[in-house]
Scaffold this motif. Structure first.
Motif, short mmCIF file in Angstrom:
data_model
loop_
_atom_site.label_atom_id
_atom_site.label_comp_id
_atom_site.label_asym_id
_atom_site.label_seq_id
_atom_site.Cartn_x
_atom_site.Cartn_y
_atom_site.Cartn_z
N THR A 24 4.17 25.42 16.96
CA THR A 24 3.80 24.70 18.18
C THR A 24 4.66 23.45 18.36
O THR A 24 4.87 23.00 19.49
CB THR A 24 2.31 24.30 18.14
N ALA A 187 -3.30 26.79 17.85
CA ALA A 187 -2.40 27.61 18.66
C ALA A 187 -1.88 26.80 19.85
O ALA A 187 -2.49 25.80 20.23
CB ALA A 187 -3.14 28.85 19.14
N GLU A 189 -1.16 25.94 23.83
CA GLU A 189 -2.01 26.13 25.00
C GLU A 189 -1.81 27.54 25.56
O GLU A 189 -0.68 27.99 25.77
CB GLU A 189 -1.67 25.09 26.07
N GLY A 191 -2.55 30.16 23.82
CA GLY A 191 -2.50 31.05 22.67
C GLY A 191 -1.12 31.66 22.45
O GLY A 191 -0.18 31.42 23.19
N TRP A 192 -1.03 32.43 21.36
CA TRP A 192 0.21 33.15 21.03
C TRP A 192 0.18 34.50 21.74
O TRP A 192 -0.74 35.29 21.54
CB TRP A 192 0.31 33.37 19.53
N VAL A 212 -3.36 38.07 23.57
CA VAL A 212 -3.23 36.70 23.10
C VAL A 212 -4.06 36.54 21.84
O VAL A 212 -5.21 36.98 21.77
CB VAL A 212 -3.69 35.70 24.17
N THR A 214 -5.21 33.58 18.82
CA THR A 214 -5.27 32.15 18.53
C THR A 214 -5.67 31.87 17.09
O THR A 214 -5.68 30.71 16.67
CB THR A 214 -6.28 31.44 19.46
N GLU A 215 -6.01 32.92 16.34
CA GLU A 215 -6.51 32.74 14.98
C GLU A 215 -6.31 34.03 14.19
O GLU A 215 -6.03 35.09 14.74
CB GLU A 215 -8.02 32.43 15.02
N ALA A 330 -7.45 38.15 25.50
CA ALA A 330 -7.39 37.52 24.19
C ALA A 330 -8.21 38.30 23.18
O ALA A 330 -9.23 38.89 23.50
CB ALA A 330 -7.90 36.09 24.27
N SER A 332 -10.34 37.67 19.84
CA SER A 332 -10.93 36.51 19.17
C SER A 332 -12.18 36.92 18.42
O SER A 332 -12.55 38.10 18.38
CB SER A 332 -11.27 35.42 20.20
#
Length: 355
Positions: A24, A187, A189, A191-192, A212, A214-215, A330, A332
């Motif tokens: 990031t 992550a 803004e 997300g990836w 997307v 993020t974790e 996303a 998640s």
């Protein structure tokens, strides 16, 4: 895999494929990459089947004897045996002899151009045959057995590398090792953004889905990419195509319902073990993954896809190119594979070890 212009990115060859490091903080990509390289080199020296100087090669060459190993090998062995226990043996580290019998005895880049050779399926000894002596930090495998950490070591390396890079830099980090993805830290803004396909080197124009993350971790197992031809004499002499995902009970490449399975989980190790087991498990895999609440996308041999466990629907179509703009779905709320099946042991208390 895509990154915003403000995100640092670098890539390099690693473990027979491509390593990608995203941060990031663009200024953190240099030290993050150094940290990832160190983890990759360490896991390669401990666990490569294709290096004569690796600890894995030393253990395999001395089957029938106790061989002292270092802490990283012990951790990798722990992960491999946990994977076998958590999947009821669908993922088993004693399949090394099976892979050799199918001709996979060298780096895949060399295998793909090697002459076609005879192959006879050979079952593995089974993970319970691995004997661990905790006091000596030594492992013994039966004569005729060979270990293979192909379903776990690269994913473990991705988790370790992402964690180390995030700790060193204080930046959010995504590490991809040939498509085995681990995320650590905050992550960016939005997300990836990750492209899920059968081949991690594919572009957005080929079938797949963009999601997307993020974790946690995301991994894809496929029978399509790492495939080669051998001579088979089981019925009549003929050339047949085989791949690297074998059923440990038979030593044969799987021939089931799915050609590709992608799974998201709390770690890359959890994700890759679940994805590989799903290929081996066949038709029952979708219900198994759904029961574990693991988000997954399973692609049938005919190319059609189904999703379970909260994996997001593709905004275009199950096999379409996905969305390249806003509104990308996303993945998640990622669980651990071990929560619903078996706890991952510490490196010093391995399943199958002596009391």
């Amino acid at each position: 895999m895509a990154a915003d212009a403000a995100v640092g990115r670098t890539e390099f060859a690693a473990l027979g494929g491509l390593a990608v490091v995203l941060t990031t903080d663009p200024d953190a990509v240099g030290p993050a990459t150094e940290a990832v390289r160190a983890e990759v080199e360490a896991i390669d020296l401990a666990c490569s089947r294709f290096r004569d100087d690796s600890e894995l090669s030393r253990v395999n060459a001395r089957a029938g004897e106790y061989v002292e190993v270092g802490p990283l090998f012990a951790e990798a062995l722990s992960a491999a045996l946990w994977a076998a226990r958590a999947t009821d043996g669908d993922v088993d580290p004693t399949c090394g002899a099976s892979m050799r019998a199918l001709g996979y005895d060298r780096d895949f880049a060399e295998l793909a151009t090697a002459p076609v050779r005879p192959a006879v399926p050979r079952p593995g000894a089974g993970w319970r045959a691995v004997d661990w002596d905790e006091a000596r930090s030594a492992v013994r495998i039966p004569v005729g057995t060979a270990l293979d950490f192909g379903a776990t070591a690269k994913a473990l390396a991705a988790d370790r590398a992402a964690g180390r890079a995030a700790t060193v830099t204080g930046s959010g980090v995504l590490v991809s090792l040939s498509g085995d993805i681990a995320v650590c830290g905050p992550a960016p803004e939005g997300g990836w953004r990750v492209r899920v396909t059968e081949d991690h080197r594919s572009g957005d124009d080929l079938p797949g889905q963009t999601v997307v993350v993020t974790e946690g971790g995301l991994a894809t197992s496929s029978t399509v990419v790492r495939a080669w031809q051998v001579w088979s004499d089981e019925t009549v002499p003929r050339r047949v195509t085989v791949h690297h995902i074998v059923d440990p009970r038979t030593g044969r490449p799987t021939d089931g319902a799915w050609r590709t399975v992608s799974v998201a989980a709390a770690t890359c190790l959890d994700a890759n073990v679940a994805a590989t087991a799903a290929i081996v498990r066949g038709h029952a895999a979708a219900r198994w993954l759904a029961g574990l609440s693991l988000p997954a996308r399973l692609v049938h041999t005919d190319g059609s896809a189904v999703t379970v466990g909260g994996w997001p629907a593709d905004p275009d179509s199950p096999d379409g190119p996905g969305s390249a703009g806003t509104g990308i779905p996303a993945v998640s709320a990622l669980p651990k594979l071990g929560v619903a099946t078996a706890s991952r042991p510490s490196p010093h208390r391995l399943p199958g070890s002596r009391p």
